[in-house]
Design an enzyme around this catalytic site. Structure first.
Site, PDB file in Angstrom:
ATOM      1  N   ASP A   1       9.270   5.013   6.031  1.00 14.83           N
ATOM      2  CA  ASP A   1       8.262   5.103   4.979  1.00 14.83           C
ATOM      3  C   ASP A   1       8.604   6.228   4.008  1.00 14.83           C
ATOM      4  OD1 ASP A   1       6.730   3.078   6.005  1.00 14.83           O
ATOM      5  OD2 ASP A   1       5.286   4.397   6.993  1.00 14.83           O
TER       6      ASP A   1
ATOM      7  N   GLY B   1       6.341   2.258   9.703  1.00 14.64           N
ATOM      8  CA  GLY B   1       6.321   0.843  10.044  1.00 14.64           C
ATOM      9  C   GLY B   1       5.210   0.542  11.032  1.00 14.64           C
TER      10      GLY B   1
ATOM     11  N   GLN C   1      -3.486   2.014  -3.789  1.00 19.94           N
ATOM     12  CA  GLN C   1      -2.080   2.026  -3.409  1.00 19.94           C
ATOM     13  C   GLN C   1      -1.308   0.900  -4.083  1.00 19.94           C
ATOM     14  OE1 GLN C   1      -1.599   1.884   0.874  1.00 19.94           O
ATOM     15  NE2 GLN C   1      -1.396   4.093   0.988  1.00 19.94           N
TER      16      GLN C   1
ATOM     17  N   GLN D   1       0.694  -6.911   4.400  1.00 18.55           N
ATOM     18  CA  GLN D   1       0.951  -7.177   2.984  1.00 18.55           C
ATOM     19  C   GLN D   1       1.749  -8.460   2.772  1.00 18.55           C
ATOM     20  OE1 GLN D   1       0.004  -5.583   0.251  1.00 18.55           O
ATOM     21  NE2 GLN D   1      -0.933  -3.723   1.055  1.00 18.55           N
TER      22      GLN D   1
ATOM     23  N   LYS E   1     -11.709  -7.440  11.188  1.00 19.37           N
ATOM     24  CA  LYS E   1     -11.502  -7.090   9.774  1.00 19.37           C
ATOM     25  C   LYS E   1     -11.812  -5.614   9.577  1.00 19.37           C
ATOM     26  CE  LYS E   1     -14.283  -8.635   6.474  1.00 19.37           C
ATOM     27  NZ  LYS E   1     -14.848  -9.487   5.404  1.00 19.37           N
ATOM     28  N   THR E   2     -10.816  -4.851   9.153  1.00 20.71           N
ATOM     29  CA  THR E   2     -11.030  -3.432   8.892  1.00 20.71           C
ATOM     30  C   THR E   2     -11.528  -3.254   7.463  1.00 20.71           C
ATOM     31  OG1 THR E   2      -8.683  -3.147   8.328  1.00 20.71           O
ATOM     32  CG2 THR E   2      -9.340  -2.686  10.603  1.00 20.71           C
TER      33      THR E   2
ATOM     34  N   ASP F   1      -2.800   0.759  11.472  1.00 23.17           N
ATOM     35  CA  ASP F   1      -1.941   0.656  12.666  1.00 23.17           C
ATOM     36  C   ASP F   1      -2.526   1.460  13.816  1.00 23.17           C
ATOM     37  OD1 ASP F   1      -0.150  -0.780  11.074  1.00 23.17           O
ATOM     38  OD2 ASP F   1       0.935   1.034  10.494  1.00 23.17           O
TER      39      ASP F   1
END
Length: 262
Positions: free
Chosen positions: A2, A28, A93, A155, A207-208, A241
């Site tokens: 990242d 990741g 983002q 994504q 669902k977050t 994550d």
């Protein structure tokens, strides 16, 4: 890997903005999720294709957490998958994702080391990568025993998945995870209107909702989970994550119910 870049505002097309800070880190979905789950008592291993530039320090970091790296396959001449995440001061983002060694995985045979790792596991969590490869892996694993399948397209639901590939993956899924944007894309691809309709395909849908917590959908009820305010805000990258890693550990290492796991 990242690369996280902080700016005051995201640039418009054909313009530029100043970078306030930039950091490179091990990241990741697989790494973030596994480290969180392992720290909370769940034994984990990672299945992935990486390039021959995969940092030895990353492998050692995983092994220091007792995460199996046996099924991390290095591909000669390829680069390790990399994401560039740009965040502005309003927590919006933009992301650039380079697949590297994962890009051509749909055409690859399943390495025996991956098959062995899955057959010795009770849960297989599928994140980024090509659905054609994962469908073959899930079907191969299911020949010997029933495995709990967790799935989050992330994504990539916006540019790899279509209606057919998403449907095929969900038919094989036990627990499906998305954020709000990924739910919107799921809804549009499948032509559904309500989250509960997913339960015709999966057992549990999570669902977050960012700062508003999360919702866990089951056949019996919808469980609203409030957010817990952080003691200190640093960077939201990887929070989803961490949620999933803790969720799995709560369910399968600590024996908690869904609400407490959420």
């Amino acid at each position: 890997m990242d690369r996280i870049i902080s700016v005051d505002r995201l640039p418009e097309p054909d313009t530029s903005v100043a970078v306030k800070s930039m950091t490179d880190s091990f990241g990741g979905t697989a790494g973030n999720l596994s480290i969180m789950a392992t720290q909370l008592g769940l034994k984990t291993g990672i299945l992935s294709f990486v390039g021959d530039d995969f940092p030895e320090g990353y492998r050692k970091e995983l092994e220091n957490h007792n995460i199996s790296t046996d099924a991390i396959i290095e591909i000669k001449g390829e680069k390790t998958p990399t994401s560039i995440l740009i965040s502005d001061r309003n927590e919006r983002q933009a992301g650039l994702f380079y697949q590297g060694a994962m890009e051509k995985m749909a055409d690859r045979e399943i390495p025996q080391r991956m098959i062995d790792e899955v057959e010795n596991s009770d849960i297989l969590h599928i994140g980024t990568g090509h659905p054609e490869f994962y469908k073959r892996l899930v079907d191969r694993a299911g020949e010997k025993k029933e495995i709990i399948i967790g799935f989050e397209p992330g994504q990539e639901i916006h540019y790899i998945y279509d209606e057919n590939s998403l449907w095929d993956m969900l038919k094989r899924t036990s627990i499906y995870f998305t954020n709000e944007n990924e739910w919107n894309r799921t809804r549009d691809l499948l032509g559904i209107e309500r989250e509960e309709e997913l339960l015709a395909l999966v057992r549990v849908y999570v669902k977050t909702l960012g700062s508003r917590g999360s919702i866990i959908y089951t056949e019996d009820r919808n469980i609203e989970i409030p957010a817990i305010p952080p003691e200190k805000e640093v960077d939201s990258t990887g929070c989803g994550d961490a949620y999933k890693g803790a969720f799995y550990a709560a369910l399968y290492a600590k024996g908690m119910e869904l609400e407490e796991a959420g």
